[in-house]
Design a protein around this motif. Sequence first.
Motif, PDB file in Angstrom:
ATOM      1  N   GLU A  89     -19.689 -32.946 -12.623  1.00  0.00           N
ATOM      2  CA  GLU A  89     -21.026 -33.507 -12.464  1.00  0.00           C
ATOM      3  C   GLU A  89     -21.803 -32.662 -11.460  1.00  0.00           C
ATOM      4  OE1 GLU A  89     -21.075 -37.657 -11.438  1.00  0.00           O
ATOM      5  OE2 GLU A  89     -19.711 -38.184 -13.047  1.00  0.00           O
ATOM      6  N   TRP A 101     -23.695 -35.432 -16.138  1.00  0.00           N
ATOM      7  CA  TRP A 101     -22.317 -35.318 -16.619  1.00  0.00           C
ATOM      8  C   TRP A 101     -22.228 -34.176 -17.607  1.00  0.00           C
ATOM      9  CZ3 TRP A 101     -20.807 -40.915 -18.428  1.00  0.00           C
ATOM     10  CH2 TRP A 101     -20.892 -41.793 -17.349  1.00  0.00           C
ATOM     11  N   ASP A 128     -13.979 -34.569 -15.523  1.00  0.00           N
ATOM     12  CA  ASP A 128     -15.343 -34.127 -15.788  1.00  0.00           C
ATOM     13  C   ASP A 128     -15.960 -33.456 -14.573  1.00  0.00           C
ATOM     14  OD1 ASP A 128     -17.570 -33.715 -17.339  1.00  0.00           O
ATOM     15  OD2 ASP A 128     -18.244 -35.788 -17.330  1.00  0.00           O
TER      16      ASP A 128
END
Length: 176
Positions: free
Chosen positions: A74, A79, A72
Amino acid sequence: MKLTDIKKLLDENGYTYTEITVSSRAEFYRQKGFKPTDDTGAFILLSVNNPNHDKNIELIFTDASEEPEFYDLEFGNFWYEMFGCRDEELPVYLSEEMKRIIQGEAYIIEATDAKTGRWFFDAIYYDLPDEDLNSMDEFHRTLSKIRAPKSLWRKLTGRTDVYEIFNWTNYERIVK
């Protein structure tokens, strides 16, 4: 995408980053004020440090193996939830999104409870020339609500919230 693929992408785009091995995912997210998780495994994080304030771009990986998979993106504590993005789309999406962030086109609002530090809201807004993608009107409406005086109900309950409003270059903290 693997760690080496992401590093190559960052290098090609001229981004300076640091590689960090985080010993516990649970502790990492607990410190950020998110719900507890049972995942105590280590993972790798690439951080593009922001010279303007402490809201960095972080690229999170699945684990701390030699060649982990990207998990992911950020920005600050926002997020992007990119864990479902297809590998063939990921390089373009990551490059475009990081460019938007660093050019100051991505605005984040994060809200936490002042007493507990727990997250309860976040949103991203874009200042883009394409009217269909531009969400700055919504950003300003949300900001007006945040800056408005506390309602009687909020005063009676005694709840205090912390709002962090930022893009790459600017940061504002409102306690209300």
